[in-house]
Design an enzyme around this catalytic site. Structure first.
Site, PDB file in Angstrom:
ATOM      1  N   ASP B 121       0.825  -1.197   0.000  1.00  0.00           N
ATOM      2  CA  ASP B 121       0.000   0.000   0.000  1.00  0.00           C
ATOM      3  C   ASP B 121       0.866   1.256   0.000  1.00  0.00           C
ATOM      4  OD1 ASP B 121      -1.867   1.945   0.344  1.00  0.00           O
ATOM      5  OD2 ASP B 121      -2.737   1.134   2.169  1.00  0.00           O
ATOM      6  N   ASP B 321      -2.570   6.290  -5.682  1.00  0.00           N
ATOM      7  CA  ASP B 321      -2.737   5.405  -4.534  1.00  0.00           C
ATOM      8  C   ASP B 321      -2.921   3.966  -5.016  1.00  0.00           C
ATOM      9  OD1 ASP B 321      -3.208   4.465  -1.964  1.00  0.00           O
ATOM     10  OD2 ASP B 321      -5.342   4.945  -2.034  1.00  0.00           O
TER      11      ASP B 321
END
Lengths: 31, 412
Positions: B121, B321
């Site tokens: 992430d 992201d």
């Protein structure tokens, strides 16, 4: 705030040059 | 439009649909010594594939919205409802961050090494994994849980160390003299435990001694069957910063076109990236400094630049992201994109909306489709033509949706 999500990143080589403060996109990154 | 530029993709519908079997792409992972194989968490290439909870596309979108709200909530003037907790520098996490739409890699931890599959992430700073003994609550993970007592290279981090102080708002005091961390995500998912070090093996030849991570003793929420999370954000405690001397704060990844294929996550420049990479500047987003900021300048559909005032993109800014599934655009930009896309796809039968996705098609009677090329223009004269698989969110052949959604306001 716009968000560029992971669907749109598929198949690209996404390069994070954090030290150089730049982000790269290269096509056909998975092949 | 630009003369000579390809303006549409013709692709088979079957190539948009997931295959029940795995066809791994081995080249990148095998030739680069600092490369991990990237796998979709719920695809046939994943050891987590036997998850008892079947993939639910509506749930994916709901959780994606939860993550986005958490990201947006970190702005002091946001009205999106989810308020930032006291730990304002926490990663952009709702439970969905760790949810269904994400990708995993397998690393080795400890001596002897234990293989652990972690979600990766770019919006999270802290790497953590569940640890034995689990004092209060741990969820079921696919692999055996990491047990510090069985690792000869494991160490606790002292409360008085610089490393502990770098946790900032993510620190939660001491257990004896050992540093503790605590993360609570936007949906109340959480991980708490000891902040520790051990040997991290990215690959058998790439070893990081004394890698700092969270040894989770109390973990609750929507973490699936992964063993935890690997944080790649721009933060002192992320793996990017911790390996700066070795890899120069440089990493890259490729997310596969479908869950039936594999991609890669590579640290450092070793092995070389694909031949032609175009670079756009990274920026720091105010109040969201852990995220990687980018500047979107425009969008083209079928080679035609949409008429969107530049201020629409610049007023709110943007980030990239790995944990958000659907790209969020200012409403003005989304509206222009939707109109142009619908016009180009007018010959196809539309399908019902799917949660936040309002432009869906029924391709169940089609063998091939022709889709307009969608091009994103970023600062630095970087134009990115999306792959066909990067245009759609596929629930089923009869419901294939344009994978974009609007924010609430252009200023958001």
């Amino acid at each position: 705030l716009g968000i560029y999500g992971n669907t749109q990143q598929k198949t690209f080589e996404v390069v994070y040059d954090v030290a150089g403060r730049k982000l790269g996109f290269g096509s056909n990154g998975c092949s | 439009g630009v003369e000579g530029k390809i303006t549409s993709h013709t692709t088979s519908v079957s190539s948009l649909l997931p295959s029940p079997s795995c066809s791994p792409s081995t080249s990148k992972a095998s030739i680069r010594k600092s490369t991990l194989e990237v796998i979709h968490k719920h695809g046939p290439c994943s050891t987590l594939f036997q998850d008892p909870n079947p993939l639910n596309h509506t749930k994916v979108l709901l959780r994606d919205e939860s993550r986005v709200k958490w990201i947006q909530s970190q702005s002091s003037n946001s009205s999106d409802g989810l308020k930032a907790s006291a730990a304002v520098s926490l990663p952009a996490k709702s439970g969905m961050t760790i949810g269904i739409g994400n990708y995993v890699v397998t690393i080795g931890l400890g001596t002897p090494k234990k293989d652990l599959t972690l979600e990766f992430d770019t919006g999270s700073p802290l790497t953590w994994t569940q640890c034995e003994p689990c004092n209060r609550s741990c969820y079921t993970q696919s692999e055996p849980m990491f047990n510090p007592s069985q690792s000869s290279s494991y160490s606790n981090i002292s409360c008085t160390s610089t490393s502990c102080s770098q946790l900032g708002g993510r620190g939660s005091g001491c257990s004896g003299s050992t540093c503790q961390y605590s993360i609570r995500y936007g949906d109340q998912s959480s991980s708490m435990g000891l902040f520790v070090t051990d040997k991290l093996m990215i690959t058998p030849t790439e070893v990081i001694d004394k890698f700092e991570f969270g040894c989770g003793k109390n973990n609750q929420g929507l973490f699936g069957r992964t063993a935890g999370l690997i944080g790649l954000s721009n933060d002192k405690i992320s793996i990017v910063e911790q390996t700066a001397a070795k890899y120069g704060k440089y990493f890259s990844y490729c997310l596969p076109s479908s869950p039936s294929y594999t991609g890669h996550l590579t640290f450092g420049k070793d092995g070389g990236a694909v031949s032609s990479v175009s670079f756009t500047p990274l920026s720091t987003v105010p109040r969201r400094s852990q995220f990687y900021g980018i500047s979107i300048l425009g969008i083209a559909v079928g080679g035609n630049r949409l008429s969107i005032p530049s201020t629409v993109f610049s007023s709110g800014g943007a980030i990239i992201d790995s944990g958000t599934v659907i790209t969020r655009l200012p409403p003005t930009a989304y509206s222009a994109l939707r109109t142009a896309f619908r016009n180009a796809m007018a010959s196809y039968t539309m399908a019902p909306a799917l949660n936040i996705l309002d432009t869906c098609y029924d391709f169940s009677k089609e063998s091939t489709i022709t889709v307009p090329v969608i091009t994103f223009s970023f600062a630095g004269r970087v134009d990115v033509d999306l792959d066909p698989n990067g245009i759609f969110f596929v629930a089923k052949a009869s419901q294939v949706c344009l994978a974009f959604a609007p924010n609430r306001a252009d200023s958001n």
